[in-house]
Design a protein around this motif. Structure first.
Motif, PDB file in Angstrom:
ATOM      1  N   GLY A 129       0.805  -1.223   0.000  1.00  0.00           N
ATOM      2  CA  GLY A 129       0.000   0.000   0.000  1.00  0.00           C
ATOM      3  C   GLY A 129       0.833   1.266   0.000  1.00  0.00           C
ATOM      4  O   GLY A 129       1.894   1.338  -0.624  1.00  0.00           O
ATOM      5  N   GLY A 130       0.347   2.236   0.757  1.00  0.00           N
ATOM      6  CA  GLY A 130       0.957   3.566   0.754  1.00  0.00           C
ATOM      7  C   GLY A 130       2.403   3.585   1.191  1.00  0.00           C
ATOM      8  O   GLY A 130       3.196   4.404   0.732  1.00  0.00           O
ATOM      9  N   GLY A 131       2.752   2.713   2.103  1.00  0.00           N
ATOM     10  CA  GLY A 131       4.155   2.588   2.488  1.00  0.00           C
ATOM     11  C   GLY A 131       4.655   3.657   3.436  1.00  0.00           C
ATOM     12  O   GLY A 131       5.842   3.989   3.417  1.00  0.00           O
ATOM     13  N   SER A 132       3.788   4.167   4.310  1.00  0.00           N
ATOM     14  CA  SER A 132       4.281   5.213   5.226  1.00  0.00           C
ATOM     15  C   SER A 132       5.281   4.639   6.234  1.00  0.00           C
ATOM     16  O   SER A 132       6.235   5.326   6.616  1.00  0.00           O
ATOM     17  N   VAL A 170      -2.774   5.176  15.871  1.00  0.00           N
ATOM     18  CA  VAL A 170      -1.930   3.971  15.900  1.00  0.00           C
ATOM     19  C   VAL A 170      -0.788   4.105  14.884  1.00  0.00           C
ATOM     20  O   VAL A 170       0.363   3.768  15.174  1.00  0.00           O
ATOM     21  N   LEU A 171      -1.111   4.627  13.694  1.00  0.00           N
ATOM     22  CA  LEU A 171      -0.091   4.709  12.635  1.00  0.00           C
ATOM     23  C   LEU A 171       1.079   5.602  13.051  1.00  0.00           C
ATOM     24  O   LEU A 171       2.247   5.291  12.779  1.00  0.00           O
ATOM     25  N   GLN A 172       0.748   6.681  13.738  1.00  0.00           N
ATOM     26  CA  GLN A 172       1.823   7.571  14.212  1.00  0.00           C
ATOM     27  C   GLN A 172       2.773   6.790  15.132  1.00  0.00           C
ATOM     28  O   GLN A 172       3.992   6.909  15.035  1.00  0.00           O
ATOM     29  N   LEU A 174       8.158  -6.510   6.953  1.00  0.00           N
ATOM     30  CA  LEU A 174       6.857  -6.414   6.290  1.00  0.00           C
ATOM     31  C   LEU A 174       6.164  -5.160   6.806  1.00  0.00           C
ATOM     32  O   LEU A 174       6.075  -4.947   8.021  1.00  0.00           O
ATOM     33  N   ALA A 175       5.692  -4.353   5.879  1.00  0.00           N
ATOM     34  CA  ALA A 175       5.071  -3.085   6.274  1.00  0.00           C
ATOM     35  C   ALA A 175       3.809  -2.892   5.442  1.00  0.00           C
ATOM     36  O   ALA A 175       3.803  -2.165   4.456  1.00  0.00           O
ATOM     37  N   GLY A 176       2.750  -3.599   5.851  1.00  0.00           N
ATOM     38  CA  GLY A 176       1.505  -3.503   5.097  1.00  0.00           C
ATOM     39  C   GLY A 176       1.525  -4.377   3.858  1.00  0.00           C
ATOM     40  O   GLY A 176       0.928  -4.036   2.843  1.00  0.00           O
TER      41      GLY A 176
HETATM   42  C1  GRF Z   1      -0.118  -0.395   8.886  1.00  0.00           C
HETATM   43  O1  GRF Z   1      -1.222  -0.014   9.643  1.00  0.00           O
HETATM   44  C2  GRF Z   1       0.435  -1.690   9.379  1.00  0.00           C
HETATM   45  O2  GRF Z   1       0.238  -1.885  10.739  1.00  0.00           O
HETATM   46  C3  GRF Z   1      -0.349  -2.697   8.596  1.00  0.00           C
HETATM   47  O3  GRF Z   1      -0.543  -2.127   7.342  1.00  0.00           O
HETATM   48  C4  GRF Z   1      -0.500  -0.722   7.448  1.00  0.00           C
HETATM   49  C5  GRF Z   1       0.505  -0.233   6.476  1.00  0.00           C
HETATM   50  O4  GRF Z   1       0.475   1.162   6.390  1.00  0.00           O
HETATM   51  N1  GRF Z   1       0.322  -3.976   8.544  1.00  0.00           N
HETATM   52  P1  GRF Z   1       1.533   1.923   5.513  1.00  0.00           P
HETATM   53  O5  GRF Z   1       1.450   1.338   4.116  1.00  0.00           O
HETATM   54  O6  GRF Z   1       2.871   1.699   6.127  1.00  0.00           O
HETATM   55  O7  GRF Z   1       1.118   3.354   5.537  1.00  0.00           O
END
Ligand code: GRF
Length: 298
Positions: free
Chosen positions: A92-95, A258-260, A168-170
């Motif tokens: 996804g967005g990869g923040s 949570v994301l922050q 792994l990040a999303g």
């Molecule tokens: C995050 O909420 C992470 O916990 C989950 O997927 C989301 C990924 O967000 N596994 P981002 O792509 O890093 O913005």
């Protein structure tokens, strides 16, 4: 899956191993003559404190101020620790990916993201990677994408990058068993709830936060970083952070809170991995050694 036998209680200091650096020595703070051996009983909290032998400390010159704001005090990296090669997987967005990448550039993480793996070639994370000159690999096999890889090819391609850790990040696809076995205790994932609650197949993205709010049972939520095994969200938990769930929260508001926290936590954990500050308790629980206080594990 964990390869270690599960045993109750803590292990003695000499039994803790740092998988990333098996040569690193952890010594008990107690005299070696202290009877009986810790391995034969459950130690007191005082006895599970360890002293770590390190190389002399140096101050890190590059980007330390930014690093301090993310991971704590001003002590720089230990000398003699090799910079690590990281692969990040996103859908996804990869923040989180961006957050860790920026921390590598700022010197807060002693490693480099050398490759990005995605199942969505047009996702925000992939676009960011290309923009930064980070190679992008497509996985799993996608129709009409001749460059996309099967699991075995992914493993051999990652080998060519000398990958130390996979973050792994999303990434929304199940990690294939071939990869789990090729990188034991080297793959971590971030999940946006306090596992084991609200995890498993079907719990991803906004669904997680909606479920937390709908349950009415949670006054707190927050990210979990865990090791990856062959199932969704069941690997050993490495780190968690807590955020409040407010009475009138929408799923979007909770997700943002949570994301922050995720961004901070992923940088802290990536820093610990790359600095070889992970130790494994005898019962298979991974612990992070504090950067500020090497005697403290959490
Ligand atoms: C995050 O909420 C992470 O916990 C989950 O997927 C989301 C990924 O967000 N596994 P981002 O792509 O890093 O913005």
């Amino acid at each position: 899956m964990e390869t270690q036998r599960l045993l109750p209680g803590f292990c003695s200091a000499s039994q803790i191993q740092s998988i990333q650096n098996p040569n690193r020595t952890l010594l008990p703070t107690l005299p070696s003559s202290h009877p009986p051996p810790l391995s034969l009983r459950i130690p007191t909290p005082k006895e599970v404190s360890f002293k770590t032998i390190y190389y002399p400390k140096l101050r890190c010159r590059n980007g330390l101020r930014k690093a301090e704001s993310l991971i704590g005090n001003g002590e720089g990296l230990q000398t003699g620790i090799r910079r690590k090669n990281l692969a990040v997987f996103v859908s996804g967005g990869g923040s989180n990916f961006r957050s860790v990448h920026e921390a590598t550039l700022a010197g807060a993480v002693h490693g480099d993201i050398v490759v990005l793996v995605t199942n969505k070639p047009g996702c925000g994370g992939a676009v960011y990677a290309r923009d930064k000159g980070i190679p992008v690999i497509l996985f799993p096999k996608i129709k009409d994408q001749p460059d996309s890889l099967l699991a075995d090819d992914l493993v051999s391609t990652l080998r060519t990058y000398n990958i130390d850790f996979i973050l792994l990040a999303g990434f929304l696809k199940l990690i294939p068993v071939e990869l789990v076995q090729a990188y034991p205790r080297s793959i971590i994932n971030i999940h946006p709830s306090l596992l084991p609650a609200f995890g498993g197949k079907g719990y991803y993205g906004m669904k997680v936060h909606k479920a937390v709010i709908a349950s009415g049972a949670s006054r707190y939520s927050g990210p979990t970083i865990h090791y990856v095994d062959e199932q969704y969200d069941t690997g050993r938990i490495l780190a968690q952070r807590v955020v409040p769930v407010h009475a009138n929260d929408t799923a979007e508001e909770l997700a943002a809170r949570v994301l922050q926290k995720e961004h901070q936590l992923y940088v802290e954990v990536a820093a610990a991995l790359c600095e070889e500050r992970i130790a494994w308790r005898k019962d298979g629980v991974p612990l992070i050694q504090s950067k500020d206080n090497p005697n403290h594990y959490s």
